[in-house]
Design an enzyme around this catalytic site. Structure first.
Site, PDB file in Angstrom:
ATOM      1  N   ASN A 149       0.842  -1.187   0.000  1.00 16.41           N
ATOM      2  CA  ASN A 149       0.000   0.000   0.000  1.00 16.41           C
ATOM      3  C   ASN A 149       0.882   1.243   0.000  1.00 16.41           C
ATOM      4  O   ASN A 149       1.980   1.262   0.558  1.00 16.41           O
ATOM      5  CB  ASN A 149      -1.013  -0.007   1.150  1.00 16.41           C
ATOM      6  CG  ASN A 149      -0.419  -0.163   2.533  1.00 16.41           C
ATOM      7  OD1 ASN A 149       0.575  -0.844   2.740  1.00 16.41           O
ATOM      8  ND2 ASN A 149      -1.056   0.459   3.512  1.00 16.41           N
ATOM      9  N   ILE A 150       0.385   2.261  -0.691  1.00  9.85           N
ATOM     10  CA  ILE A 150       1.120   3.509  -0.875  1.00  9.85           C
ATOM     11  C   ILE A 150       0.153   4.643  -0.575  1.00  9.85           C
ATOM     12  O   ILE A 150      -0.830   4.823  -1.284  1.00  9.85           O
ATOM     13  CB  ILE A 150       1.655   3.626  -2.322  1.00  9.85           C
ATOM     14  CG1 ILE A 150       2.539   2.421  -2.653  1.00  9.85           C
ATOM     15  CG2 ILE A 150       2.393   4.948  -2.516  1.00  9.85           C
ATOM     16  CD1 ILE A 150       2.838   2.262  -4.133  1.00  9.85           C
ATOM     17  N   GLU A 151       0.419   5.370   0.496  1.00 10.22           N
ATOM     18  CA  GLU A 151      -0.481   6.444   0.915  1.00 10.22           C
ATOM     19  C   GLU A 151      -0.063   7.787   0.335  1.00 10.22           C
ATOM     20  O   GLU A 151       1.033   7.940  -0.202  1.00 10.22           O
ATOM     21  CB  GLU A 151      -0.508   6.521   2.442  1.00 10.22           C
ATOM     22  CG  GLU A 151      -1.083   5.275   3.070  1.00 10.22           C
ATOM     23  CD  GLU A 151      -1.116   5.311   4.584  1.00 10.22           C
ATOM     24  OE1 GLU A 151      -1.803   4.456   5.151  1.00 10.22           O
ATOM     25  OE2 GLU A 151      -0.459   6.177   5.209  1.00 10.22           O
ATOM     26  N   ASN A 152      -0.957   8.750   0.469  1.00 12.07           N
ATOM     27  CA  ASN A 152      -0.750  10.094  -0.037  1.00 12.07           C
ATOM     28  C   ASN A 152      -1.388  11.065   0.939  1.00 12.07           C
ATOM     29  O   ASN A 152      -2.451  10.767   1.500  1.00 12.07           O
ATOM     30  CB  ASN A 152      -1.382  10.207  -1.427  1.00 12.07           C
ATOM     31  CG  ASN A 152      -1.088  11.499  -2.103  1.00 12.07           C
ATOM     32  OD1 ASN A 152      -1.656  12.533  -1.755  1.00 12.07           O
ATOM     33  ND2 ASN A 152      -0.212  11.456  -3.084  1.00 12.07           N
ATOM     34  N   ALA A 153      -0.803  12.225   1.113  1.00 12.35           N
ATOM     35  CA  ALA A 153      -1.346  13.223   2.040  1.00 12.35           C
ATOM     36  C   ALA A 153      -2.781  13.610   1.686  1.00 12.35           C
ATOM     37  O   ALA A 153      -3.554  13.984   2.559  1.00 12.35           O
ATOM     38  CB  ALA A 153      -0.455  14.463   2.076  1.00 12.35           C
ATOM     39  N   ALA A 154      -3.146  13.507   0.427  1.00  9.06           N
ATOM     40  CA  ALA A 154      -4.508  13.836   0.002  1.00  9.06           C
ATOM     41  C   ALA A 154      -5.455  12.637   0.147  1.00  9.06           C
ATOM     42  O   ALA A 154      -6.611  12.712  -0.243  1.00  9.06           O
ATOM     43  CB  ALA A 154      -4.509  14.325  -1.444  1.00  9.06           C
TER      44      ALA A 154
ATOM     45  N   GLU B  56      -3.057  -4.841  -2.964  1.00  8.68           N
ATOM     46  CA  GLU B  56      -3.599  -5.770  -3.952  1.00  8.68           C
ATOM     47  C   GLU B  56      -3.688  -5.130  -5.330  1.00  8.68           C
ATOM     48  O   GLU B  56      -3.331  -5.732  -6.341  1.00  8.68           O
ATOM     49  CB  GLU B  56      -4.996  -6.255  -3.519  1.00  8.68           C
ATOM     50  CG  GLU B  56      -5.004  -6.960  -2.181  1.00  8.68           C
ATOM     51  CD  GLU B  56      -5.207  -6.023  -0.976  1.00  8.68           C
ATOM     52  OE1 GLU B  56      -5.707  -6.513   0.046  1.00  8.68           O
ATOM     53  OE2 GLU B  56      -4.873  -4.819  -1.053  1.00  8.68           O
TER      54      GLU B  56
ATOM     55  N   CYS C 261      -9.982  -4.810   0.498  1.00 13.30           N
ATOM     56  CA  CYS C 261     -11.137  -3.914   0.575  1.00 13.30           C
ATOM     57  C   CYS C 261     -12.073  -4.189  -0.605  1.00 13.30           C
ATOM     58  O   CYS C 261     -11.739  -4.936  -1.527  1.00 13.30           O
ATOM     59  CB  CYS C 261     -10.674  -2.450   0.575  1.00 13.30           C
ATOM     60  SG  CYS C 261     -10.094  -1.842  -1.024  1.00 13.30           S
TER      61      CYS C 261
ATOM     62  N   CYS D 198     -10.597  -3.347  -4.072  1.00 12.88           N
ATOM     63  CA  CYS D 198      -9.630  -4.349  -4.522  1.00 12.88           C
ATOM     64  C   CYS D 198     -10.325  -5.627  -4.971  1.00 12.88           C
ATOM     65  O   CYS D 198      -9.932  -6.241  -5.961  1.00 12.88           O
ATOM     66  CB  CYS D 198      -8.625  -4.652  -3.420  1.00 12.88           C
ATOM     67  SG  CYS D 198      -7.441  -3.309  -3.175  1.00 12.88           S
TER      68      CYS D 198
END
Length: 148
Positions: free
Chosen positions: A42-47, A55, A91, A94
């Site tokens: 998983n790769i998160e972002n501030a937005a 997945e 989720c 996915c």
């Protein structure tokens, strides 16, 4: 490939997770029909919304390289920097993306806390009555028949 090996690959994939906001790291290992394993994290972002799940990262990597046949995916996840202690299921988004590229009656989803502690499901069990490409073909076929 044994499910325990696929889980080990998911654990390796989890190490690449970028989770500065949730601190919940997930790894996925996607097995294609040729026996290759595609890692995803998983790769998160501030937005928030531009982030991506493990997945989908794995399946998008494979599809972007022309792969379309898949056998199974192993998923692990938990608090960043801690051992995996609970189940981490894909989720809904996915599950739908997997449904796009995988046969729900044969594609296996392996959830694990370790290579020795696993639960296996068919995609159709995790996404009952899923909507797939064939549903659009049926709708198109029905539309053509109605127009005649």
């Amino acid at each position: 490939m044994e499910d325990s090996e696929l889980v080990r690959e998911a654990i390796v994939a989890r190490e690449g997770a970028y989770v500065p906001y949730s601190h919940f790291s997930v790894g996925a290992a996607l097995l294609d029909a040729d026996g290759r394993v595609w890692h995803g994290c998983n790769i998160e972002n501030a937005a928030y919304s531009p982030g991506n799940c493990a997945e989908r990262t794995a399946i998008f990597k494979a599809v972007s390289e022309g792969v379309r046949g898949f056998v199974a995916i192993a998923v692990v996840g938990g608090a960043e920097g801690r051992p995996i202690s609970d189940w981490c299921a894909p989720c809904g988004v996915c599950r739908q993306v997997l449904r796009e590229f995988c046969d729900p009656g044969s594609f296996r989803v392996v959830l694990a806390r370790s290579p020795q502690d696993m639960r296996g499901y068919l995609l159709k069990e995790l996404l009952p009555m899923g909507f797939g490409p064939e549903d659009l073909r049926r709708a198109d076929d029905n539309g053509e028949a109605d127009a005649q």
